[in-house]
Enzyme design. Sequence first.
Site, mmCIF file in Angstrom:
data_model
loop_
_atom_site.group_PDB
_atom_site.id
_atom_site.type_symbol
_atom_site.label_atom_id
_atom_site.label_comp_id
_atom_site.label_asym_id
_atom_site.label_seq_id
_atom_site.Cartn_x
_atom_site.Cartn_y
_atom_site.Cartn_z
ATOM 1 N N HIS A 32 -13.696 41.335 -11.705
ATOM 2 C CA HIS A 32 -13.085 41.040 -13.011
ATOM 3 C C HIS A 32 -11.580 40.801 -12.847
ATOM 4 C CE1 HIS A 32 -12.446 41.887 -17.477
ATOM 5 N NE2 HIS A 32 -11.230 42.028 -16.985
ATOM 6 N N GLU A 33 -10.916 41.688 -12.109
ATOM 7 C CA GLU A 33 -9.452 41.567 -11.921
ATOM 8 C C GLU A 33 -9.110 40.365 -11.043
ATOM 9 O OE1 GLU A 33 -7.818 43.179 -13.945
ATOM 10 O OE2 GLU A 33 -9.308 44.691 -14.459
ATOM 11 N N GLY A 93 -8.584 48.986 -15.056
ATOM 12 C CA GLY A 93 -8.182 47.891 -14.177
ATOM 13 C C GLY A 93 -7.120 47.047 -14.849
ATOM 14 N N CYS A 112 -11.724 44.167 -21.582
ATOM 15 C CA CYS A 112 -10.485 43.723 -20.945
ATOM 16 C C CYS A 112 -9.310 44.111 -21.833
ATOM 17 C CB CYS A 112 -10.519 42.203 -20.753
ATOM 18 S SG CYS A 112 -9.043 41.531 -19.979
ATOM 19 N N LEU A 113 -8.258 44.652 -21.230
ATOM 20 C CA LEU A 113 -7.072 45.051 -22.012
ATOM 21 C C LEU A 113 -6.430 43.850 -22.705
ATOM 22 C CD1 LEU A 113 -5.480 47.673 -19.591
ATOM 23 C CD2 LEU A 113 -6.529 48.129 -21.817
ATOM 24 N N HIS A 169 -8.772 37.220 -12.974
ATOM 25 C CA HIS A 169 -7.452 37.079 -13.637
ATOM 26 C C HIS A 169 -6.462 36.327 -12.733
ATOM 27 C CE1 HIS A 169 -7.781 39.255 -17.401
ATOM 28 N NE2 HIS A 169 -8.296 40.314 -16.826
ATOM 29 N N GLN A 176 -1.547 40.068 -16.477
ATOM 30 C CA GLN A 176 -1.718 40.698 -17.800
ATOM 31 C C GLN A 176 -0.427 41.354 -18.299
ATOM 32 O OE1 GLN A 176 -5.531 42.804 -16.463
ATOM 33 N NE2 GLN A 176 -5.928 42.453 -18.628
HETATM 34 C C1 QAP Z 1 -11.767 45.606 -16.470
HETATM 35 O O1 QAP Z 1 -10.900 46.694 -18.313
HETATM 36 C C2 QAP Z 1 -13.206 46.025 -16.418
HETATM 37 O O2 QAP Z 1 -11.105 46.559 -25.514
HETATM 38 C C3 QAP Z 1 -10.827 46.656 -16.931
HETATM 39 O O3 QAP Z 1 -9.817 48.474 -26.875
HETATM 40 C C4 QAP Z 1 -13.842 46.606 -17.500
HETATM 41 O O4 QAP Z 1 -9.749 48.581 -18.424
HETATM 42 C C5 QAP Z 1 -13.917 45.792 -15.321
HETATM 43 C C6 QAP Z 1 -9.916 48.568 -22.724
HETATM 44 C C7 QAP Z 1 -15.167 46.978 -17.424
HETATM 45 C C8 QAP Z 1 -15.234 46.158 -15.245
HETATM 46 C C9 QAP Z 1 -15.861 46.761 -16.285
HETATM 47 C C10 QAP Z 1 -10.516 47.569 -23.434
HETATM 48 C C11 QAP Z 1 -9.235 49.558 -23.413
HETATM 49 C C12 QAP Z 1 -9.907 48.613 -21.270
HETATM 50 C C13 QAP Z 1 -10.493 47.548 -24.814
HETATM 51 C C14 QAP Z 1 -10.329 47.716 -19.017
HETATM 52 C C15 QAP Z 1 -9.815 48.537 -25.511
HETATM 53 C C16 QAP Z 1 -9.186 49.550 -24.806
HETATM 54 C C17 QAP Z 1 -10.425 47.652 -20.476
HETATM 55 CO CO CO Z 2 -9.245 41.898 -17.781
#
Ligand code: QAP
Ligand code: CO
Length: 170
Positions: free
Chosen positions: A138-139, A45, A96-97, A142, A50
């Site tokens: 979550h998004e 996501g 979260c990215l 943001h 971001q």
């Molecule tokens: C949001 O998050 C999300 O720490 C999207 O080292 C996540 O794509 C919503 C990511 C989980 C609901 C559940 C995070 C990649 C990616 C990191 C992501 C990392 C590499 C997070």
């Molecule tokens: Co995020």
Amino acid sequence: MILDIVKYPNKILRKISKEVIKFDVELHNLLDNMYETMINSNGVGLAAIQVAYPLRVLLVNIPREDDNEQCKEDLLEIINPVILKTEGEIIWNEGCLSVPGFYEEVKRFDKISLYYYDRNGIKHENIFEGFMSVAIQHEMDHLNGILFVDKLSLIKRKKFEKELRKNQKK
Ligand code: QAP
Ligand code: CO
């Protein structure tokens, strides 16, 4: 084109994003670049803020239950979203990215009824549950300058700050 991801604690992430009014080629380029950026960082996501665009635009790319490969077929482009109805609760271990390397459990609505626009300005109304619903919420946070770490209990928040300090020392 792969864009730079804005990382916590950059203040840009606190901006309130604005509604999209023109569904033009500029928006399409942003969506395409966001997708490339998200895939390049192994994300599921991404919100426009971001990558430093304060627009109410987000992507979620979660594989359907019948296969676990991430593919563009499962990409959802969501513009100017509004939650119309919610149901139940779900706890999910989120990341979260913009907060790389930190994951924690957050409580969300399990089911949401969502009103949104696609890249062509076509209106949609859909129900989402589980992982999809969590990712959209979550998004959507943001878009209002809210991060998942803002929603943690005091004790989990302390754990986050401790890990943050530890990583800054490294
Ligand atoms: C949001 O998050 C999300 O720490 C999207 O080292 C996540 O794509 C919503 C990511 C989980 C609901 C559940 C995070 C990649 C990616 C990191 C992501 C990392 C590499 C997070
Ligand atoms: Co995020």
